[in-house]
Enzyme design. Structure first.
Site, PDB file in Angstrom:
ATOM      1  CG  HIS A   1      -1.120   7.633   2.393  1.00 35.12           C
ATOM      2  ND1 HIS A   1      -2.392   7.897   2.245  1.00 35.12           N
ATOM      3  CD2 HIS A   1      -1.069   6.453   2.730  1.00 35.12           C
ATOM      4  CE1 HIS A   1      -3.250   6.979   2.873  1.00 35.12           C
ATOM      5  NE2 HIS A   1      -2.490   6.061   3.084  1.00 35.12           N
TER       6      HIS A   1
ATOM      7  CG  ASP B   1       1.838  12.173   5.673  1.00 34.95           C
ATOM      8  OD1 ASP B   1       1.817  11.614   6.814  1.00 34.95           O
ATOM      9  OD2 ASP B   1       1.467  11.182   4.592  1.00 34.95           O
TER      10      ASP B   1
ATOM     11  CD  GLN C   1       3.976   4.829   7.507  1.00 36.98           C
ATOM     12  OE1 GLN C   1       4.765   4.076   8.120  1.00 36.98           O
ATOM     13  NE2 GLN C   1       2.875   4.472   7.156  1.00 36.98           N
TER      14      GLN C   1
ATOM     15  CE  LYS D   1      -0.593   4.872   8.885  1.00 36.04           C
ATOM     16  NZ  LYS D   1      -0.637   3.634   8.240  1.00 36.04           N
TER      17      LYS D   1
ATOM     18  CB  CYS E   1      -2.887   4.247   0.352  1.00 41.62           C
ATOM     19  SG  CYS E   1      -4.237   3.497   0.799  1.00 41.62           S
TER      20      CYS E   1
END
Length: 441
Positions: A156, A233, A236, A259, A399
């Site tokens: 991202h 990261d 997700q 999220k 993104c």
């Protein structure tokens, strides 16, 4: 990527009998879950809302909405600043949320959890820590010409741009893992890419555009072997299955509340305590200080030193409620449900003529995000036609412009699933794509 050039027309699409069932699958009642999300009862232009954009932001269950309302109606005050009853209640709720989140990701202590406004800020915070000069700077955070930062091509933008800016500022070199044709991280040159010049490796645990779940053990071992730090990261990943920072063995991990059934405006940085204590402040202001004099200031221990000013109090409390909600469902159950939905969706989408899926073609080592292109139709047109039938997807580069460039497309259509997604909604997506094909010939 998977390209399909023949197969039954979507106008003749027949829903499947159901998802594959597994004997060891945890119990999960998706209809009961859906009843907790008021927005899912909406209609769009006379069609039931089919929300397939959870990788962008998830919907919020009633317990989270009620918690936010209750906080503002009965306990609203600033934290760590007052001895009155409301101030004490707000502080206890805020710090209680920190403790819940620490347990949720397996942190050793609540003090390893830093609240930010999103995962982008969390990653910027870590990137800012590198490149400071002076004898008192921890050598692990010194960065200059000859040093290297390693990311990946499937990041991202939030995990690309901060490192680009850091390298421009310090003269360090930015390097990256590539992506295979199948949408997997290319680790074939791991030992060459991560070497004695590497200071930090920062990459995505689960891709927001390909759905790929990336390996960790070999990369973490190699990075630590050469003295580098590792950041993931997990924006997700944390919402979709069990994540344990100790088991992962990494040094930093970032994720975001919106999220994972929580409010917007709240993110989380987890860091190993001794690293957080060694890092300089990111922002200056109230409550991040120990003492302030006109000649200079000293700073509070972590996490307070990274939470300048009035923090996102209600948002943190709301995220704590989201963690309670997810915990009550069981993250293993959430993961199984999404795996079955993803398998069902992959099976359905690969039958559509002229549709290309980017990323792993099988539900192994991948999450519930499927990006695709339809021959001869721009993703924005696909998105508008689907929206007219009540199906919400994301269109654009997501993104993740370098990932799109890797596969030679300017943009994609992305359908992303969560704990409230049903097979009937996948069927609606496929029917909607049939309408797109009919409209555009």
């Amino acid at each position: 990527m998977t390209e399909v050039t023949s197969g039954p027309r979507t106008s003749g699409w027949q829903p499947r009998s159901g998802m594959p069932q597994y004997a060891d699958r945890p119990r999960f009642d998706v209809e009961k879950v859906r009843a907790d999300f008021p927005i899912l009862s909406r209609e769009i232009d006379g069609h039931p809302l089919v929300y397939l954009d959870s990788a962008n932001t998830s919907q919020k269950p009633r317990p989270v909405l009620d918690t936010l309302t209750s906080f503002y109606e009965g306990h609203n005050a600033n934290v760590a600043r007052a001895v009155h009853t409301l101030g004490t209640e707000a502080t206890e709720a805020y710090e209680g949320a920190r403790a819940k989140i620490a347990r949720f990701v397996g942190a050793n202590a609540p003090g390893e959890i830093v609240f930010t406004k999103n995962s982008s800020e969390a990653m910027n915070l870590v990137a800012y820590s590198f490149g400071h000069q002076g004898a008192d700077v921890d050598p692990r955070f010194r960065l200059g010409p000859g040093d290297e930062v390693v990311i990946s091509e499937m990041e991202h933008h939030s995990n690309i741009v901060p490192w680009q800016l850091l390298c421009q500022r310090t003269g360090a070199t930015l390097r990256w893992f590539g992506i295979t044709d199948e949408g997997r991280l290319d680790t074939s040159a791991l030992d060459e890419l991560v070497n004695e010049r590497t200071k930090i490796v920062s990459y995505v645990l689960q891709s927001n555009i390909l759905g790929t779940i990336n390996p960790t053990s070999a990369i973490v071992a190699r990075a630590h072997e050469v003295g580098a730090l590792v950041m993931l990261d997990a924006s997700q990943a944390v919402p979709h299955g069990p994540v344990d920072v100790v088991d992962l063995g990494v040094d930093f991990l970032a994720f975001t509340g919106h999220k994972m059934c929580g409010p917007t405006g709240i993110g989380v940085l987890w860091g190993r305590a001794e690293l957080l204590d060694a890092m300089p402040p990111f922002l200056g202001g109230g409550e991040m200080i120990e003492t302030v004099r006109m000649e200079g200031s000293t700073f509070a221990p972590a996490p307070a030193r990274f939470e300048a000013g009035t923090p996102p109090i209600a948002q943190a409390v709301g995220l704590g409620a989201a963690v309670d909600y997810l915990t009550s469902l069981g993250m293993d159950a959430v993961r199984w449900h999404e795996k079955e939905i993803t398998a069902y969706a992959l099976d359905a989408l690969t039958e559509i003529p002229g549709l290309t899926i980017f990323g792993p073609a099988v539900p192994v080592g991948r999450g519930g995000t499927i990006s695709f292109a339809l021959d001869g139709v721009h993703p924005h047109d696909v998105g508008q036609v689907l929206d007219a039938e009540g199906v919400a997807v994301r269109v654009g580069h997501g993104c993740a412009r370098p990932t799109c460039a890797r596969f030679g497309v300017p943009a994609v259509t992305r359908a992303s699933f969560y704990l409230y997604t049903t097979t009937e909604e996948i069927d609606a997506l496929v029917r909607g794509i049939g309408s797109v094909r009919k409209l555009f010939g």
